[in-house]
Motif scaffolding. Structure first.
Motif, short mmCIF file in Angstrom:
data_model
loop_
_atom_site.label_atom_id
_atom_site.label_comp_id
_atom_site.label_asym_id
_atom_site.label_seq_id
_atom_site.Cartn_x
_atom_site.Cartn_y
_atom_site.Cartn_z
N GLY A 32 0.78 -1.23 0.00
CA GLY A 32 0.00 0.00 0.00
C GLY A 32 0.80 1.27 0.00
N ARG A 33 2.02 1.20 -0.49
CA ARG A 33 2.82 2.42 -0.56
C ARG A 33 2.33 3.34 -1.69
NH1 ARG A 33 9.47 2.65 -0.62
NH2 ARG A 33 9.67 4.84 -1.16
N GLY A 34 1.88 2.77 -2.79
CA GLY A 34 1.51 3.56 -3.95
C GLY A 34 0.10 4.11 -3.99
N PRO A 35 -0.89 3.51 -3.31
CA PRO A 35 -2.28 3.97 -3.43
C PRO A 35 -2.51 5.41 -3.00
CG PRO A 35 -2.23 1.76 -2.55
CD PRO A 35 -0.80 2.24 -2.58
N LEU A 36 -3.64 5.93 -3.43
CA LEU A 36 -4.01 7.31 -3.13
C LEU A 36 -4.84 7.43 -1.85
CD1 LEU A 36 -5.13 8.40 -6.73
CD2 LEU A 36 -2.83 8.40 -5.73
N ALA A 37 -5.18 6.30 -1.24
CA ALA A 37 -6.06 6.35 -0.07
C ALA A 37 -5.75 5.19 0.87
CB ALA A 37 -7.53 6.27 -0.51
N SER A 199 -1.45 14.44 0.57
CA SER A 199 -0.12 14.81 0.12
C SER A 199 0.22 14.21 -1.24
CB SER A 199 0.93 14.39 1.15
OG SER A 199 0.84 13.01 1.43
N PHE A 200 -0.67 13.38 -1.79
CA PHE A 200 -0.45 12.79 -3.10
C PHE A 200 -1.08 13.69 -4.16
CE2 PHE A 200 0.78 8.10 -2.52
CZ PHE A 200 1.42 8.36 -1.32
N VAL A 211 -6.83 25.01 0.70
CA VAL A 211 -6.44 23.82 1.43
C VAL A 211 -5.19 23.22 0.82
CG1 VAL A 211 -7.12 21.49 2.10
CG2 VAL A 211 -8.79 23.35 2.15
N ALA A 212 -5.16 23.12 -0.50
CA ALA A 212 -4.02 22.53 -1.19
C ALA A 212 -2.75 23.32 -0.91
CB ALA A 212 -4.29 22.47 -2.69
N ASN A 213 -2.85 24.63 -0.80
CA ASN A 213 -1.68 25.46 -0.57
C ASN A 213 -1.10 25.30 0.83
OD1 ASN A 213 -1.73 26.49 -3.13
ND2 ASN A 213 -2.82 28.36 -2.60
N THR A 214 -1.88 24.74 1.75
CA THR A 214 -1.37 24.52 3.10
C THR A 214 -0.51 23.26 3.19
OG1 THR A 214 -3.29 23.24 3.82
CG2 THR A 214 -3.40 25.63 4.08
N ILE A 215 -0.59 22.42 2.16
CA ILE A 215 0.19 21.17 2.16
C ILE A 215 1.54 21.48 1.55
CG2 ILE A 215 0.23 18.76 1.46
CD1 ILE A 215 -2.78 18.90 1.11
N VAL A 216 2.45 21.89 2.40
CA VAL A 216 3.76 22.35 1.94
C VAL A 216 4.84 21.47 2.54
CG1 VAL A 216 5.39 24.27 1.92
CG2 VAL A 216 2.93 24.71 1.78
N GLY A 217 5.84 21.17 1.76
CA GLY A 217 7.00 20.44 2.26
C GLY A 217 6.79 18.95 2.42
N MET A 218 5.68 18.45 1.89
CA MET A 218 5.44 17.01 2.00
C MET A 218 5.98 16.29 0.77
SD MET A 218 1.56 16.93 3.47
CE MET A 218 1.13 17.70 5.04
N ASP A 219 6.18 15.00 0.90
CA ASP A 219 6.63 14.18 -0.21
C ASP A 219 5.47 13.95 -1.15
OD1 ASP A 219 7.67 12.39 -1.95
OD2 ASP A 219 8.02 10.80 -0.50
N MET A 220 5.48 14.60 -2.31
CA MET A 220 4.36 14.51 -3.24
C MET A 220 4.48 13.35 -4.19
SD MET A 220 2.60 16.92 -2.13
CE MET A 220 2.78 18.41 -1.16
#
Length: 228
Positions: A32-37, A199-200, A211-220
C-alpha cells in the motif's frame, strides 16, 4: 514419509547470507505504498524451519485467491508473525517513505519472538534496534519476506474492502485505493473523502486551492502501482 523442507532463501547464495545459523531471521515487507487512499501496511514473519509452507512468493505474483489461502497457513505455521500499519494521516504528516519505514518497525517490534536480524524487501531499511539487511526483490527471493508480503497485502486489501462500505462511491473494493482510471474518475467526480492521502498530487489537485496550498514540504511522490 519425510517432509520436504522448503528452501527459505532460494534467491540467496549460502555464502552471501547476511546472517549466521544462530540468528533469528524475520522477513519484512509492506503493502500500500503507492495507493491514493488508506493506510500503508507492513508485516514481519519468522518462519518455522520444521513447518514448511509451499507456494510462497511475491504476493503481486499470486492471485487474490492464492494469497487468501496462504495467509492463514502463514499465521498457523510461522514461528511468529505480526502486522502493523501507518494511517493516511501519518502518511500526510511524515511522507509515505517514512510512514512505510515506521509501519515496518512497528511490525517487527510487535513480534512475539524478537529476531536478531530483519531482512527487508527493497533497498532501504527502517531504523530500529534489530539489525536490518535490505534485499532488492526480496519478496520473490526470500520466503520469510514472501510470507510478510502476503500478510501485508491481504490485511490491506481487507481494510480497503471495509473502507468501501463507508465510501462506496469510490470503488475501493475494486482498485484497493490505487490510482486506476476508475479511481481517478471517481475522485474527480466526488472529490477527496476523509481517507484519501492529501499529500499525493492527484488527491491534492481535487482540494480547494486554499487547502491545497497549506500542504507544503510534503513528499508529493506517488506510484500508481498495481491493483492486484
Amino acid at each position: 514419509m519425510r517432509t520436504k523442507k522448503v528452501n527459505f532463501y532460494p534467491g540467496l547464495k549460502k555464502n552471501a547470507y547476511p546472517f549466521t545459523p544462530d540468528d533469528i531471521v524475520c522477513g519484512v515487507d509492506e503493502a500500500g505504498r503507492g495507493p491514493l487512499a488508506g493506510p500503508v501496511f507492513a508485516a514481519a514473519v519468522i518462519l518455522h524451519p520444521d513447518r514448511p509452507i509451499e507456494g510462497l512468493r511475491d504476493s503481486k505474483k499470486l492471485t487474490a485467491e492464492k494469497r487468501e489461502a496462504l495467509a492463514p497457513q502463514i499465521k498457523q505455521y510461522a514461528l511468529a508473525w505480526a502486522i502493523a500499519e501507518c494511517s493516511h494521516e501519518e502518511i500526510d504528516s511524515i511522507n509515505i517513505l517514512q510512514a512505510t519505514m515506521l509501519a515496518m518497525r512497528r511490525a517487527v517490534e510487535a513480534l512475539s519472538t524478537m529476531p536478531t536480524i530483519a531482512l527487508i524487501d527493497g533497498n532501504r531499511s527502517p531504523v530500529m534496534q534489530v539489525r536490518c539487511h535490505p534485499i532488492i526483490e526480496g519478496d520473490d527471493k526470500v520466503h520469510a519476506i514472501s510470507a510478510a508480503s502476503i500478510l501485508a497485502k491481504t490485511a490491506r486489501d481487507a481494510a480497503l474492502v471495509s473502507l468501501h462500505e463507508l465510501y462506496p462511491q469510490y470503488g475501493f473494493d475494486q482498485h484497493k485505493g490505487y490510482g486506476t482510471a476508475l479511481h481517478l474518475a471517481r475522485l474527480r467526480e466526488h472529490g477527496a473523502c476523509p481517507v484519501h492521502r492529501r499529500s499525493f498530487a492527484p488527491v491534492r489537485a481535487t482540494l480547494p486551492v486554499a487547502v491545497a496550498n497549506t500542504i507544503v514540504g510534503m513528499d508529493m511522490s506517488f506510484d500508481f502501482g498495481e491493483a492486484a
